[in-house]
Design a protein around this motif. Structure first.
Motif, PDB file in Angstrom:
ATOM      1  N   ILE A 149     -12.138  27.985  24.242  1.00 28.76           N
ATOM      2  CA  ILE A 149     -11.262  28.216  25.393  1.00 28.76           C
ATOM      3  C   ILE A 149     -11.850  27.561  26.635  1.00 28.76           C
ATOM      4  N   THR A 151     -13.941  25.105  26.770  1.00 25.38           N
ATOM      5  CA  THR A 151     -14.056  23.643  26.639  1.00 25.38           C
ATOM      6  C   THR A 151     -12.723  22.973  26.296  1.00 25.38           C
ATOM      7  N   HIS A 152     -11.673  23.777  26.193  1.00 27.36           N
ATOM      8  CA  HIS A 152     -10.335  23.269  25.862  1.00 27.36           C
ATOM      9  C   HIS A 152     -10.332  22.497  24.537  1.00 27.36           C
ATOM     10  N   THR A 153     -11.046  23.014  23.554  1.00 27.18           N
ATOM     11  CA  THR A 153     -11.120  22.350  22.247  1.00 27.18           C
ATOM     12  C   THR A 153     -10.559  23.217  21.125  1.00 27.18           C
ATOM     13  N   SER A 156      -4.281  25.793  18.458  1.00 24.72           N
ATOM     14  CA  SER A 156      -3.203  26.675  18.903  1.00 24.72           C
ATOM     15  C   SER A 156      -3.009  27.824  17.933  1.00 24.72           C
ATOM     16  N   THR A 165      -4.446  30.428  21.947  1.00 25.80           N
ATOM     17  CA  THR A 165      -5.432  29.684  21.168  1.00 25.80           C
ATOM     18  C   THR A 165      -6.208  30.623  20.267  1.00 25.80           C
TER      19      THR A 165
END
Length: 423
Positions: A149, A151-153, A156, A165
């Motif tokens: 979350i 690191t936006h990796t 979905s 996520t």
């Protein structure tokens, strides 16, 4: 061979603990292989089968438990049924789907097998249950969600429409189930630490749970907090600690007000809005139809149940006895591979009268032992977790039919027995 057997005898508890702790990593590897390599079958399932094989080896060749022969008899009945189920699939559906059917069967029957095998070790006092390991497992799962979350990796939670996520995992339902049944243990430990630890821990936990976007973990958190809260308030009343009660009331009001402002910004809330808009529900009265309640509350599980029951009723007598399997209406224009996602119904309908009876005997055995000793005190975290296990198995599924979750369920149930001094 004697040295190997002795090593296993001494280290079996360590092996089990490490298997639990590696569970989040196993699930992470599975997800990465599916998302990045597009490989649905990984070596992780093989590792889980080997783990089950090790426990079976211990039962047959190492264990000296006085109830060993009873457990061997029950295990033998389960294995015999699984063979009969496989033979039925071979003759009625052929070889094209036998791997899928058998893989699904093994995933489902992992729970009663591992429950009996761990119970044997519990009776022999070679397995001591410690809730701290359950907390470690939950923290690992949270870490593999929180870091993605930040690191936006992360992947979905949903394939389309809704937001959220699930971190570096694949199955939202399975991970949601794990986060739900393990939450009481970590919450119990937070409550026994300083207040700032409880506050900080809950902020992080709720942040992750709301970010996933699914209902089950949030509802489980609410149930857990309400039960713990009632127990704690009752104790304060009995001890006449009025100051602490007033502080608790103030804290509760502040918490509710904070949630009113924060929750609308979460994936959980946005998904509810998306779902309501999709169903064109603008008031409570719009929701009061069977179809919309099924769609909104149960994600169409009631519809899936109705369809599978209809297919079961049309099935020949041998399928009513041994189950219709995981592919309904095979070789017709109405093939259905969708699970009901209500564990009790999936087990009975897909494995028939015989499979259902044999499956639930070990679970009922353990639950009866816990019920008989209900007057003996054991920690509230186990009681709440067992309650969630029973509820979620009925309403959301993926609790006792998924190896990643069911190994934890078996460990928790035996922990309940241990806290009740049951042998």
């Amino acid at each position: 061979m004697k040295k190997i057997n002795e090593w296993i005898r001494i280290h079996i508890q360590t092996i089990i603990v490490w298997f639990l702790l590696l569970g989040p990593i196993f699930d992470c590897v599975t997800a990465l292989s599916i998302h990045l390599l597009h490989i649905s079958f990984t070596g992780i399932m093989v590792i889980k089968i080997l783990f089950l094989g090790l426990l079976l080896y211990d039962l047959f060749f190492i264990s000296k438990c006085r109830y060993k022969h009873k457990i061997i008899f029950m295990i033998s009945l389960l294995i015999t049924y699984m063979i009969l189920f496989t033979v039925q699939v071979f003759f009625q559906k052929g070889t094209d789907v036998i791997f899928y059917e058998c893989q699904s069967m093994v995933r489902t029957f992992f729970f009663p097998m591992v429950l009996l095998l761990l119970y044997n070790l519990h009776l022999e006092e070679r397995l001591k249950i410690n809730s701290k390991y359950l907390c470690y497992v939950l923290l690992l799962y949270l870490g593999f969600i929180l870091f993605p979350i930040l690191t936006h990796t992360g992947f979905s939670s949903y394939a389309y429409s809704k937001t959220g996520t699930i971190g570096w995992f694949y199955s939202t339902n399975e991970i949601g189930g794990i986060l739900s049944i393990l939450f009481p243990f970590l919450f119990y430990r937070f409550m026994n630490h300083k207040k700032w630890v409880l506050l900080l821990g809950m902020v992080i936990l709720l942040g992750v749970y709301f970010a996933i976007g699914t209902k089950v973990p949030i509802l489980s958190v609410m149930i857990t907090i309400v039960i713990f809260g009632i127990s704690y308030i009752t104790q304060l009343f009995q001890k006449h600690k009025w100051n602490q009660l007033s502080y608790l009331g103030i804290g509760l009001i502040l918490g509710i007000v904070s949630l009113i402002f924060v929750v609308p910004k979460t994936s959980f809330y946005k998904n509810i809005q998306i779902h309501l808009d999709f169903l064109e529900i603008h008031s409570i009265s719009d929701l009061l139809t069977v179809d919309k309640i099924d769609h909104f509350i149960f994600s169409e599980r009631v519809t899936f149940l109705s369809n599978t029951v209809e297919n079961y009723q049309k099935a020949p007598w041998n399928q009513k006895l041994l189950g219709i399997g995981y592919i309904e209406n095979y070789a017709t224009d109405h093939v259905n591979m969708k699970l009901i996602e209500m564990d009790y119904y999936d087990i009975v309908l897909r494995h028939g009268i015989l499979g259902g009876i044999l499956y639930f005997i070990p679970l009922l055995w353990i639950l009866i032992l816990i019920w008989k000793n209900r007057k003996v005190h054991f920690k509230l975290d186990y009681l709440v977790s067992i309650l969630l296990i029973l509820l979620l198995s009925l309403f959301s599924g993926h609790i006792i039919t998924s190896p990643s979750v069911s190994i934890l369920v078996a460990y928790i149930l035996l922990g309940g027995l241990e806290r009740s001094n049951v042998k």
